[in-house]
Design an enzyme around this catalytic site. Structure first.
Site, mmCIF file in Angstrom:
data_model
loop_
_atom_site.group_PDB
_atom_site.id
_atom_site.type_symbol
_atom_site.label_atom_id
_atom_site.label_comp_id
_atom_site.label_asym_id
_atom_site.label_seq_id
_atom_site.Cartn_x
_atom_site.Cartn_y
_atom_site.Cartn_z
ATOM 1 N N LYS A 163 4.422 21.813 -4.386
ATOM 2 C CA LYS A 163 5.328 20.878 -5.055
ATOM 3 C C LYS A 163 4.786 20.511 -6.437
ATOM 4 O O LYS A 163 5.548 20.441 -7.410
ATOM 5 C CB LYS A 163 5.537 19.621 -4.210
ATOM 6 N N LYS A 191 5.911 10.405 -12.529
ATOM 7 C CA LYS A 191 5.034 10.181 -11.368
ATOM 8 C C LYS A 191 4.471 11.511 -10.862
ATOM 9 O O LYS A 191 3.276 11.629 -10.567
ATOM 10 C CB LYS A 191 5.824 9.483 -10.252
#
Lengths: 291, 291
Positions: free
Chosen positions: B170, B238
Site C-alpha cells: 500500500k 497521511k
C-alpha cells in the site's frame, strides 16, 4: 522532394533512410565522412556545408545534441541560413530548451525562413520502426507542408501549438517519464528494504490507479536487472536540466521534477550515466544498503 | 460465518454490508450509535465493546483511521484481544505504518490470535462496487481462510508476503499515485506557464511511455477543473507520512517521495486538504503566478 538532413547519429540515420525509402532526395552534410556510409545506395548528395545543403533543399531537418548545436548549424558560419532560398523550412527534431527553440525560430523568420520545432519520443527503436511520437510547434500551414515527411518517421504526430510548443510537450514528457521511473524505483527500493518481493507488489498494483506503462515495462526491466539502454541516464539528465532551466526562467516551482533532476545528477556523478535511466534503482539500493 | 466489523465509516460501511448480503452474521461495535443505523435490516448484532464483538466472532475486521486506533481497538482496554477465543483471526484493512502492523500482529500472535494486514486501494467507489484492490500480509493458511470474505469486498486480492507486507504494498501504491499525480500537475503547470494547452500535451503523450492511468483519469479531471474528491489530499498526506517514516526508520533515500510529501504538507497547510490530491495543480499554479 529535396530534403536536407543534418545530424546522422543513432536517431537521425534511420529517419533519413525512411525519407529516402519514401522517394525523397536527400542532401547531407556531416562532420565525420563515416556518417555518410549508410547512404551510399540511396538517392543522397553529400555537401561541404550546411549552407550547401540548404541551397539544394526545400526542407532541412536537424537532429543534433543540444541548443548550441542547433544554433550553430542554423545561424552559424556556413550554416543553413547562409544558403537558404526564401521560404525554406527548417525542422529541428533535436530536444532543446523551448525558449532557445523560439529564439532560433524568430532569428530564422527574420531571414524569411520557416521553422518548426519537432522533438520526438520513442528512442532509437521508435526511429528504426518509424513509430516515434512527434510533438510539433509552429505555424499550422508549415506543419501541413512537412506532415508527409513526419508520417514517414513517426506514428503519433501532433501540432501542439506555436513556436516552441513541441519542445514544451517534450519537456512535459521528460517530467512524466523521469519522475515516473524514479517513483517506480523508490517503490521497489522500499519493498526490497522491507523484505517484500517487488515483483508481487508490481503485480498487485498493475490493476489499479498506480498502473503506468513505466511500471509495466521499466518495472519489469528493473526486476530483470536489465540496465542496458534504452534511454541513457545522461540524456535524461540533460532533458531534466532543460525542465529546470525553464522552471527557473519562468518562476515555476516543480518539486518532484527538481528532486528527480538531482537524482539524475547523482546517477551521472556516480558513474551510471551510460546505463538506462532505470539505474536509479541501483543508486537507491546502494544508498539504502540493499544487497 | 460470524464476522466482527469495527470501523463503519465511508469505507467500512459498504464493505460490512457486502458481507451481510453474502449471508454472514455481523457483530458490530461503534462509538457513535448512528453508525449502526444502516444495519437495521440485515443480520447484525450490536455489542457494547470490541471485546464483546471478538467473543462472538471467528474473524474480526477493522477499518479505522491510523495505527493508534488499530492498536487501541485490538490491544487496548476492552479491545479485541480481551474477548478473543483462541484462533480468532483479526484482519486490519486500515492503512497504517507497516512496522506498526508487524508489531500489532506480533502482540496478537503472543495471545494466540491470528492477524492479517489487508489495506485496500480503490476508494469509496471501489468499496461500494466491491472492486477494491486488497493487498495482504500474513500467513498463507490464514489468508486462505479469509479469502472468501475478501472476494466479497474486492476484485484484485493478492497475498504479498508475511506480516506487514500488505502495508508495504500500500505504501508503494501511495508513492506511485502521489508522485504520479504531482508529476502530471507539474507537466501541466509547465505547459500552462509556457502558453501551451495542457490538453494537447496530454493527448500527444497518452500514446507513449508517459501513459499512466493517472495522466488519463486525474489529468482529465485537472483539465475539467474538478477538484472534488476522489481521494482527499489530507489522506494522501497521511499515507506519504507513513512512507517517509519508513524511509527514515530503515535509512532509505526516496527523493521524489520526499518532495511530494512536502508538497502535500503545503496542500494541507494552504487550506486545500479537503480537495482531491489533484489540487496540487492549483497550488503549483498559485505559486507560479498562473491565472
Amino acid at each position: 522532394m529535396n530534403v536536407g538532413f543534418i545530424g546522422l547519429g543513432l536517431m537521425g540515420r534511420p529517419l533519413a533512410l525512411h525519407l529516402a525509402a519514401a522517394g525523397h532526395t536527400l542532401h547531407l552534410w556531416a562532420r565525420r565522412p563515416a556518417s555518410l556510409e549508410p547512404f551510399k545506395d540511396v538517392a543522397a548528395h553529400a555537401h561541404t556545408s550546411a549552407a550547401e545543403v540548404a541551397r539544394h533543399s526545400e526542407v532541412v531537418i536537424t537532429m543534433v545534441a543540444d541548443a548550441p548545436d542547433v544554433r550553430d548549424v542554423t545561424l552559424g558560419d556556413d550554416g543553413i541560413a547562409a544558403g537558404a532560398k526564401k521560404g525554406l523550412i527548417v525542422v529541428d527534431m533535436s530536444t532543446i530548451n523551448p525558449n532557445a527553440a523560439r529564439e532560433i525560430g524568430a532569428a530564422l523568420a527574420a531571414k524569411g525562413i520557416e521553422f518548426l520545432d519537432a522533438p520526438v519520443s520513442g528512442g532509437q527503436v521508435g526511429a528504426i520502426n518509424a513509430t516515434l511520437t512527434i510533438m510539433v510547434g509552429g505555424k499550422p500551414e508549415v506543419f501541413e507542408k512537412v506532415k508527409p515527411l513526419f508520417e514517414k518517421m513517426g506514428k503519433s504526430i501532433t501540432l501542439i501549438g506555436g513556436s516552441g510548443a513541441g519542445q514544451v510537450a517534450k519537456a512535459c514528457n521528460q517530467i512524466l517519464t523521469g519522475v515516473g521511473i524514479l517513483a517506480v524505483a523508490e517503490a521497489f527500493a522500499l519493498a526490497e528494504k522491507s523484505g517484500v518481493d517487488p515483483a508481487r507488489v508490481r503485480e498487485a498494483l498493475l490493476g489499479g490507479f498506480a498502473y503506468s506503462r513505466i511500471l509495466e515495462n521499466h518495472g519489469q526491466r528493473m526486476l530483470d536487472r536489465n540496465f542496458k539502454p534504452g534511454f541513457k541516464a545522461w540524456m535524461h539528465q540533460k532533458d531534466l536540466r532543460i525542465v529546470m532551466e525553464e522552471a527557473h526562467r519562468m518562476g515555476l516551482m516543480l518539486p518532484s521534477s527538481a528532486a528527480t533532476a538531482q537524482l539524475f545528477n547523482a546517477l551521472v556523478g556516480s558513474g551510471l550515466g551510460e546505463d538506462d535511466s532505470i539505474a536509479s534503482l541501483k543508486l537507491l539500493e546502494k544508498l539504502g544498503g540493499i544487497e
